[in-house]
Scaffold this active site. Structure first.
Site, PDB file in Angstrom:
ATOM      1  CG  ASP A 307      11.811  -0.915  19.659  1.00 47.37           C
ATOM      2  OD1 ASP A 307      10.696  -0.787  19.113  1.00 47.37           O
ATOM      3  OD2 ASP A 307      12.887  -0.683  19.060  1.00 47.37           O
ATOM      4  N   GLY A 326      14.097  -5.588  14.157  1.00 49.32           N
ATOM      5  CA  GLY A 326      13.121  -5.668  15.246  1.00 49.32           C
ATOM      6  C   GLY A 326      13.087  -7.020  15.921  1.00 49.32           C
TER       7      GLY A 326
HETATM    8  O1  DOR Z   1      14.172  -2.619  15.349  1.00 51.66           O
HETATM    9  C1  DOR Z   1      13.285  -1.802  15.152  1.00 51.66           C
HETATM   10  N1  DOR Z   1      12.078  -2.178  14.688  1.00 51.66           N
HETATM   11  N2  DOR Z   1      13.543  -0.526  15.370  1.00 51.66           N
HETATM   12  C2  DOR Z   1      12.668   0.436  15.028  1.00 51.66           C
HETATM   13  O2  DOR Z   1      12.956   1.573  15.273  1.00 51.66           O
HETATM   14  C3  DOR Z   1      11.423   0.113  14.339  1.00 51.66           C
HETATM   15  C4  DOR Z   1      10.997  -1.262  14.658  1.00 51.66           C
HETATM   16  C5  DOR Z   1       9.906  -1.784  13.789  1.00 51.66           C
HETATM   17  O3  DOR Z   1       8.907  -1.066  13.566  1.00 51.66           O
HETATM   18  O4  DOR Z   1       9.997  -2.927  13.342  1.00 51.66           O
HETATM   19 ZN    ZN Z   2      10.161   1.222  17.903  1.00 53.25          ZN
END
Ligand code: DOR
Ligand code: ZN
Length: 430
Positions: A307, A326
């Site tokens: 991720d 994120g």
């Molecule tokens: O922490 C995250 N960042 N979770 C997500 O589902 C989206 C992602 C992002 O696009 O920054």
């Molecule tokens: Zn994601």
């Protein structure tokens, strides 16, 4: 021709292990694997990899590359460089760009850019709903014709269960999975971290674990209703895992992945208000970490995916409430996982490699993740004993939002080979 001599081979897909040589042909495929392979070709590149682990090129099925639209956070070129440096030869990018990847032309744009970079394989996940708005279905059929390997509204769930049902019914004919970001918007509300003791102590609005598991339960019900493939991505709670375990026992086409951060950190890390620990789903208490680790050991979890979610420094340099969710992961995943899961005896290196290669490749039906004659020569060579200190300032990724800064980790990627070409050597992209 390239010849890798004397490496310690780990290929969980075929159970191949032990010391052997690998010969790679001019077309970029594995020509031969075996003992004492010689080549009489004059200009063959012969690399001594004795003492090193030779594994299939790593696969990361959940990456945010931010192009088009947010190139200040990351772009296709920098993202692929980060992947190469981290040992990944195949990555799958998420559609929450601007414009959203909900049409054929956007898919084509991304694939063309990736092709020009020549740094491994990039596959695209298309949006399930137009503009990720959860109202109308995206042009899924068109995007499948352009090669998308999954649909997802990653970043959120489809709140409307009937739209979710229709998307699942529609994707069934293409045999691609729906990658579910499981989060009930109503339950998550304005939360910024896991709802629990730590959130209460430091006075932060919380997101209950059930915000995730109620959607996991719903979407597994819909997988049963439709017979379609549902993949729960970045699964992070004990209860979510129980639902997946039961779904698999029933024979439903349900799979899941977890992230390195949900396996190695708890919500205690938020205590210092480092915005690099703000991630969605949020870091959880030890009970959930233990549950997902157990899920890995038992094989209920199919894959580990980073991720990788880069954000600009100025965006993360705000309050914990305001900072975006994120963290990055491409350049740290392997070493963090070797250090925290393999060196501690939780998983064998072979079990870990499986979750980073054949596991995700099988979920998405990719021609990747195996070392066998005739397969693409996507190979990662690792020295598991080299210790290094994580320093986000030297990453290829434009993101600096790394919660592992300063961690002492073991395991360094020596060579990343994609399509028979060295794309990174000793952490330097060729
Ligand atoms: O922490 C995250 N960042 N979770 C997500 O589902 C989206 C992602 C992002 O696009 O920054
Ligand atoms: Zn994601």
């Amino acid at each position: 021709m390239m010849l890798l001599k004397g490496g310690d081979i780990i290929d969980p897909s075929g159970g191949l292990s032990g010391v052997a040589d690998i010969l790679i042909n001019e077309e970029g495929f594995i020509e031969n694997i075996g003992q004492d392979i010689e080549t009489d070709e004059e200009d063959a590149l012969i690399i001594d990899v004795s003492g090193l682990k030779v594994m299939p090129g790593l696969v990361d099925m959940h990456v945010h590359l931010r192009e088009p639209g947010y190139e200040y956070k990351e772009n296709i070129d920098t993202g692929l460089k980060a992947a190469a440096a981290g040992g990944f030869t195949t990555i799958v990018c998420m559609p929450n760009t601007s414009p959203v990847v909900d049409t054929r032309s956007t898919v084509r744009f991304i694939k063309e850019r990736a092709g020009a970079a020549g740094l491994g394989n990039l596959y695209v996940a298309g949006a399930a709903s137009k503009g990720l708005e959860g109202r109308d279905m995206a042009e899924i059929g068109d995007m499948v014709a352009e090669g998308i390997v999954a649909v997802t509204d990653d970043g959120k769930s489809i709140a409307d269960a009937s739209l979710m049902r229709r998307v699942l019914e529609y994707i069934k004919m293409f045999d691609i999975p729906f990658m579910v970001h499981a989060e009930s918007p109503e339950l998550a509300g304005a939360g910024v971290m896991h709802e629990g003791l730590v959130a209460t102590t430091i006075g932060m609005p919380g997101i209950p674990a059930q915000a995730e598991s109620v959607i996991v339960a719903r979407d597994i019900e819909l997988a049963e209703l439709t017979g379609s493939r549902v993949h729960i991505t970045h699964l992070s709670t004990e209860s979510s895992l129980d639902y997946v375990r039961r779904a698999k026992a029933k024979g439903l086409k349900v799979t899941c992945d977890v992230t390195p951060h949900h396996l190695t950190m708890t919500d205690d890390a938020v205590m210092g208000f480092d915005t690099n620990t703000k991630v969605n789903p949020p870091l959880r208490p030890q009970r959930h970490v233990d549950a997902v680790i157990k899920g890995l050991q038992e094989g209920v979890i199919d894959a580990i995916a980073s991720d990788h979610a880069p954000h600009a420094v100025h965006e993360k340099e705000s309050s914990y409430i305001e900072a975006p969710f994120g963290m990055i992961g491409l350049e740290t995943s392997l070493a963090v996982l070797i250090t925290r899961l393999v060196r501690t005896g939780i998983l064998t290196l072979e079990q870990l490699v499986a979750k980073l290669t054949i596991g995700p490749a099988d979920v998405l039906g990719l021609d990747a993740g195996r070392l066998e004659v005739g397969a693409p020569a996507d190979i990662t060579v690792v020295d598991p004993d080299v210790m290094w200190t994580i320093d986000p300032n030297i990453f290829y990724s434009l993101g600096r939002n790394c919660p592992y800064a300063g961690w002492e980790v073991g395991g360094k990627v020596k060579y990343t080979i994609a399509g028979g070409k060295i794309i990174a050597k000793n952490g330097v992209v060729e």
